[in-house]
Motif scaffolding. Sequence first.
Motif, PDB file in Angstrom:
ATOM      1  N   PHE A 101      48.941  -9.791  64.311  1.00 26.39           N
ATOM      2  CA  PHE A 101      49.522  -8.387  64.641  1.00 26.39           C
ATOM      3  C   PHE A 101      48.424  -7.549  64.771  1.00 26.39           C
ATOM      4  CE2 PHE A 101      53.149 -10.711  62.555  1.00 26.39           C
ATOM      5  CZ  PHE A 101      53.935 -10.294  63.524  1.00 26.39           C
ATOM      6  N   ASP A 102      47.246  -7.831  64.022  1.00 32.16           N
ATOM      7  CA  ASP A 102      46.142  -6.749  64.107  1.00 32.16           C
ATOM      8  C   ASP A 102      45.117  -7.280  65.179  1.00 32.16           C
ATOM      9  OD1 ASP A 102      47.449  -5.526  62.307  1.00 32.16           O
ATOM     10  OD2 ASP A 102      46.539  -6.018  60.734  1.00 32.16           O
ATOM     11  N   ARG A 103      45.253  -8.026  66.303  1.00 35.42           N
ATOM     12  CA  ARG A 103      44.059  -8.497  67.206  1.00 35.42           C
ATOM     13  C   ARG A 103      43.563  -7.229  67.806  1.00 35.42           C
ATOM     14  NH1 ARG A 103      45.007 -13.453  70.384  1.00 35.42           N
ATOM     15  NH2 ARG A 103      42.715 -13.517  70.167  1.00 35.42           N
ATOM     16  N   GLY A 322      50.169  -3.324  53.083  1.00 33.88           N
ATOM     17  CA  GLY A 322      50.675  -3.788  54.250  1.00 33.88           C
ATOM     18  C   GLY A 322      52.223  -4.559  54.216  1.00 33.88           C
ATOM     19  N   VAL A 323      52.082  -5.586  55.110  1.00 37.16           N
ATOM     20  CA  VAL A 323      53.325  -6.401  55.043  1.00 37.16           C
ATOM     21  C   VAL A 323      53.116  -7.748  55.002  1.00 37.16           C
ATOM     22  CG1 VAL A 323      55.314  -7.016  56.840  1.00 37.16           C
ATOM     23  CG2 VAL A 323      54.426  -4.997  56.955  1.00 37.16           C
ATOM     24  N   SER A 324      54.104  -8.505  54.107  1.00 37.06           N
ATOM     25  CA  SER A 324      53.888  -9.729  53.601  1.00 37.06           C
ATOM     26  C   SER A 324      55.173 -10.636  53.623  1.00 37.06           C
ATOM     27  CB  SER A 324      53.005  -9.965  52.357  1.00 37.06           C
ATOM     28  OG  SER A 324      51.663  -9.334  52.284  1.00 37.06           O
ATOM     29  N   LEU A 325      54.998 -11.874  54.105  1.00 36.12           N
ATOM     30  CA  LEU A 325      56.247 -12.714  53.774  1.00 36.12           C
ATOM     31  C   LEU A 325      56.001 -13.748  52.880  1.00 36.12           C
ATOM     32  CD1 LEU A 325      58.832 -13.898  54.859  1.00 36.12           C
ATOM     33  CD2 LEU A 325      57.763 -15.001  56.543  1.00 36.12           C
ATOM     34  N   LYS A 326      56.912 -13.807  51.964  1.00 26.72           N
ATOM     35  CA  LYS A 326      56.618 -14.776  50.607  1.00 26.72           C
ATOM     36  C   LYS A 326      57.894 -15.958  50.714  1.00 26.72           C
ATOM     37  CE  LYS A 326      54.793 -11.010  48.120  1.00 26.72           C
ATOM     38  NZ  LYS A 326      55.150 -10.040  46.790  1.00 26.72           N
ATOM     39  N   VAL A 327      57.452 -16.835  51.016  1.00 25.35           N
ATOM     40  CA  VAL A 327      58.233 -18.240  50.823  1.00 25.35           C
ATOM     41  C   VAL A 327      58.228 -18.902  49.674  1.00 25.35           C
ATOM     42  CG1 VAL A 327      59.171 -20.248  52.193  1.00 25.35           C
ATOM     43  CG2 VAL A 327      58.343 -18.104  53.672  1.00 25.35           C
ATOM     44  N   LEU A 347      53.447  -1.894  60.455  1.00 21.61           N
ATOM     45  CA  LEU A 347      53.865  -2.285  61.648  1.00 21.61           C
ATOM     46  C   LEU A 347      55.471  -2.551  61.971  1.00 21.61           C
ATOM     47  CD1 LEU A 347      50.796  -4.044  63.330  1.00 21.61           C
ATOM     48  CD2 LEU A 347      51.228  -1.507  63.354  1.00 21.61           C
ATOM     49  N   PRO A 348      56.204  -1.805  62.744  1.00 23.97           N
ATOM     50  CA  PRO A 348      57.463  -2.471  62.565  1.00 23.97           C
ATOM     51  C   PRO A 348      57.873  -3.619  63.051  1.00 23.97           C
ATOM     52  CG  PRO A 348      57.309  -0.023  63.353  1.00 23.97           C
ATOM     53  CD  PRO A 348      55.829  -0.473  63.143  1.00 23.97           C
ATOM     54  N   SER A 349      56.861  -4.011  64.234  1.00 20.98           N
ATOM     55  CA  SER A 349      57.144  -5.406  64.668  1.00 20.98           C
ATOM     56  C   SER A 349      56.752  -6.525  63.636  1.00 20.98           C
ATOM     57  CB  SER A 349      56.098  -5.542  65.885  1.00 20.98           C
ATOM     58  OG  SER A 349      54.767  -5.390  65.376  1.00 20.98           O
ATOM     59  N   ALA A 350      55.938  -6.419  62.814  1.00 18.97           N
ATOM     60  CA  ALA A 350      55.632  -7.252  61.586  1.00 18.97           C
ATOM     61  C   ALA A 350      56.951  -7.305  60.719  1.00 18.97           C
ATOM     62  CB  ALA A 350      54.274  -7.055  60.832  1.00 18.97           C
TER      63      ALA A 350
END
Length: 521
Positions: A101-103, A322-327, A347-350
């Motif tokens: 997302f941050d490229r 920021g945004v993280s996903l935890k599995v 970021l809404p997309s993230a």
Amino acid sequence: MLYHPDKHRDPELKLQAERLFNLVHQAYEVLSDPQTRAIYDIYGKRGLEMEGWEVVERRRTPAEIREEFERLQREREERRLQQRTNPKGTISVGIDATDLFDRYEEEYEDVSGSGFPQIEINKMHISQSIEAPLTASDTAILSGSLSTQNGNGGGSINFALRRVTSAKGWGELEFGAGDLQGPLFGLKLFRNLTPRCFVTTNCALQLSSRGIRPGLTTVLARNLDKNTVGYLQWRWGIQSAMNTSIVRDTKTSHFTVALQLGIPHSFALISYQHKFQDDDQTRVKGSLKAGFFGTVVEYGAERKISRHSVLGAAVSVGVPQGVSLKVKLNRASQTYFFPIHLTDQLLPSAVFYATVGPLVLYFALHRLVIRPYLRAQKEKELEKQRESTATDILQKKQEAEAAVQLMQESVRRIIEAEESRMGLIIVNAWYGKFVNDKSKKSEKVKVIDVTVPLQCLVKDSKLILTEASKAGLPGFYDPCVGEEKNLKVLYQFRGVLHQVMALDSETLRIPKQSHRIDTDG
């Protein structure tokens, strides 16, 4: 009287009656002896099979027999403890996926593979512990951990000895060492102050090149009501803090509110978890945490995917994190944790992909992989159970068929008596697995006819079945081991047809007005 061999002249029926009469005689021997009856009344058949009763003195009261059984159970538990290590482990793999997302918008032709996002593993943590029971009150615990982050890491190993001093408390001594830090000496104490209040204290001395760093953590907890516990925590030493929290845990929800004042972190936390009452034990949770370091909103869900496995996922959105996903996957006593950092910005997309992506992936895997696998495992277990009990089921079937033959004459007399007074006549009765509109096409009906055995149990125009499996009734057997069973009865009372469907372990009383079949339509 029904199974007495002298009441049957036919040689085949006489042989079957002798076999069934012997079973009745065994039951009589148990129930007519005060000691064995007390054992059976308290613990059932498994109590009679317990080793050690042969050395128990006769003429004991039920209370004394209960104490003796508990002593034998404790001895068996101690033997089992010697073979149990209770392993626990955690594997955590941190993934840096911010390149998704941050490229940078520009493309660099001279950089190899610049057209694809770079996803890296930037940190890992592995910990494992085992317990070795020494006696019923003493346990040795060995644990170790390894951690690495951005190419740097280390490990530690700890040994602890725990002793249960009484029903109200225990103590634990801990020794540890690692390559990044020096030796560690610790002491833990737990004590129930009152039936509703307990305290835990943890003292530690960490030796390092900078000297001795002491630490002390004390937790005081009290049950505020049946489902609510309040905690007060004081931590002194490294990252000193004071924390207070209230946790309410019920059958359908879990609620936590906490406040911490400390160095360097102070925060307020509120979280709520809803527990759905379904077979998969689905839970949906959300939390808000705000403090000096920023604000974090987290939401997620977890669900049981097999007998010993629970899969969960949560999305963390915060400033400045920021945004993280935890599995997370819990498999028995092992935990596998995968925190995936998606972006340093909000970021809404993230947020969208972190929320929708796991849901789509889960439902696809559940339908295409998990559900077929669990169905195949269940069929395999049922088949294995059928094979292991095939001989016993065949014997039960033969005994049931023999019992039905021996009941014929008695049933004929019962029917004549019931017909003379317009009483209870069992027209048809089936026991086993039934199919309905919701059943799968591959499922088949597996029922046996139990009309004669039920009619034999009718007394004074009444039939009462207690809250237990019907498979143990005379003339019954289990036609579908491991599967859900029902009893369906069509009967006539006062010249009117009635019908009822009962669960296998459900109490059944007939006749009842509610069972009457409406013939007006």
